[in-house]
Design an enzyme around this catalytic site. Structure first.
Site, PDB file in Angstrom:
ATOM      1  N   ASN A 207      53.508  22.649  43.126  1.00 41.39           N
ATOM      2  CA  ASN A 207      53.331  23.802  44.004  1.00 41.39           C
ATOM      3  C   ASN A 207      54.530  24.730  43.908  1.00 41.39           C
ATOM      4  O   ASN A 207      55.477  24.463  43.175  1.00 41.39           O
ATOM      5  CB  ASN A 207      53.071  23.347  45.446  1.00 41.39           C
ATOM      6  N   LYS A 285      49.266  12.774  25.533  1.00 43.32           N
ATOM      7  CA  LYS A 285      48.813  14.108  25.913  1.00 43.32           C
ATOM      8  C   LYS A 285      47.282  14.199  25.824  1.00 43.32           C
ATOM      9  O   LYS A 285      46.703  13.778  24.811  1.00 43.32           O
ATOM     10  CB  LYS A 285      49.464  15.139  24.987  1.00 43.32           C
ATOM     11  N   LYS A 335      49.563  19.741  64.212  1.00 39.34           N
ATOM     12  CA  LYS A 335      50.271  18.953  63.194  1.00 39.34           C
ATOM     13  C   LYS A 335      51.399  18.146  63.821  1.00 39.34           C
ATOM     14  O   LYS A 335      51.666  17.014  63.445  1.00 39.34           O
ATOM     15  CB  LYS A 335      50.847  19.911  62.142  1.00 39.34           C
TER      16      LYS A 335
END
Ligand code: CTP
Length: 396
Positions: A207, A285, A335
């Site tokens: 991210n 890969k 939260k």
């Protein structure tokens, strides 16, 4: 916010202790520039001192290399504090008399920074009225002293005259340059940055977290005196001074590193932990084929904050961050209770907060929600650390 000292090493047997002082100061995030007096070079070599400090050790007025005429003055102005250790009877006398006969005494006369002296000399020299007069003169001028300690001396005599130990000198340095340290004795933990969840040896899920906010909080905690461990995912910023850094890649590694740092008094979870990871990591890969693109099956990552907030060794103060794109406060309030944390710092990440230098947050606690104005992430860190210090003080 790193700090630095100019360490003037005088000519005494205790000069060897300065090597340890430089090393320990570096561990605490304090950089040492050095001057060794002519007599000092009989006890420690410029080579050893510069290797430990990472900077050239200056030895006399005419050894300033390419520096200008102002070199010695700059040397005393670029640091936060001038430390004289060992402060010999001669150096003390020179400083008290305002002499400028070599680089060390000239620097002491030229500096506009506080000065700390760690005297070391034979007991009779220390007790001599001339030395006592000089020390009193310097104290009246605002010079700080640490030691001398009493004990057996290298010259086989006993009494005051031994230089203070490196850790005592370091404590005096920190007291002078770091200002008030409300979190002295407190253990703190910060998670920061993203996590990378590998798909194969070359690809990962990640991210946009830059780690800036977490690193700023770790730096502010350390500056306030907390023993701080920073568990960081992959980021491109330099570790803050005086912080123990543990680098990790995945959420599982971050959880393990976080658990191993317990117990702590306060934990701040700024990391943008990947909620999911590829269920399988290919050993080679994954190759492109002419068929349909591969689909990635995801597995849920552990929630580090929720797990630490329910752990047996739960920190006294658990602070989460909430990255939201809508209904910021409402979502963050939910939260906070879902994750069992004391405070949650909520921010709206829909407008380029990741990687930015500024942020606007709401701090949500049992007392309700507090809206902070937009500010630099370092200012958020300092304000949060001041709030932490107050909360821990109230709880103590
Ligand atoms: N957090 C964590 N471990 C996770 C996910 C989040 O420790 N696996 C922590 C973050 O460091 C932050 C808080 O939980 O302090 C909230 O993170 P956030 O990404 O806002 O919430 P999520 O729990 O991931 O929920 P959602 O993505 O649905 O908003």
């Amino acid at each position: 916010m790193s700090k630095s000292i100019l360490l003037i090493i005088g000519g005494g047997i205790a000069a060897y202790k300065c090597l340890d002082l430089i090393r320990r100061a570096k561990e605490r995030g304090i950089d040492s520039r050095t001057i060794i007096t002519k007599a000092g070079t009989e006890f420690v070599t410029p080579l050893t001192v510069s290797a430990l400090s990472g900077h050239k050790a200056h030895t006399d007025m005419f050894d300033l290399g390419s520096e200008t005429e102002m070199g010695h003055i700059q040397l005393t102005r670029m640091v936060d504090l001038v430390v004289v250790a060992p402060a010999t009877a001669n150096l003390i006398a020179q400083a008290a008399g305002g002499l400028a006969s070599d680089l060390a005494s000239t620097s002491l006369l030229a500096t506009d920074k506080p000065v700390l002296m760690a005297p070391a000399m034979n007991v009779r020299m220390w007790n001599h009225p001339a030395t006592q007069r000089n020390v009193a003169r310097l104290k009246a001028d605002g010079v700080h002293f640490v030691g001398p300690n009493e004990g057996a001396m290298a010259c086989n005599e006993y009494g005051p005259g031994r230089m203070a130990e490196p850790l005592e000198i370091l404590a005096a340095i920190e007291a002078l340059i770091l200002g008030p340290q409300p979190l002295k004795g407190v253990h703190a933990l910060v998670t920061a940055g993203p996590t990378h969840e590998p798909l194969d040896p070359v690809r990962f899920l990640g991210n946009r977290s830059s780690g800036k906010q977490g690193y700023a909080i770790a730096a502010a905690l350390a500056a306030a005196g907390a023993e701080t461990t920073l568990v960081s995912g992959p980021v491109a910023i330099a570790p803050p001074a005086g912080v123990k850094l543990i680098k990790v890649e995945t959420a599982h590694e971050m959880l393990a590193a976080t658990e191993s740092a317990l117990p702590v008094d306060v934990a701040v979870f700024t990391a943008a932990v990947a909620d999911w990871r590829p269920e399988e990591i290919a050993s080679g890969k994954i190759k492109k084929t002419s068929g349909p693109p591969p689909s990635i099956k995801l597995a849920t990552n552990p929630d580090i904050l929720a797990s630490i907030a329910r752990a047996k060794l739960r920190p006294r103060l658990v602070i989460g961050f909430a990255a939201e794109t809508e209904n910021v406060v409402v979502q963050a309030v939910q939260k906070r209770s879902k994750k069992n944390c004391d405070w949650i710092v909520a921010n709206d990440v829909s407008h380029g907060v990741f990687g930015a230098d500024r942020n606007k947050v709401h701090v949500i606690s049992a007392d309700g929600s507090e809206e902070w104005p937009e500010m630099d992430k370092h200012d958020i860190a300092n304000r949060l650390v001041a709030r932490i210090a107050k909360a821990l003080e109230t709880a103590a």
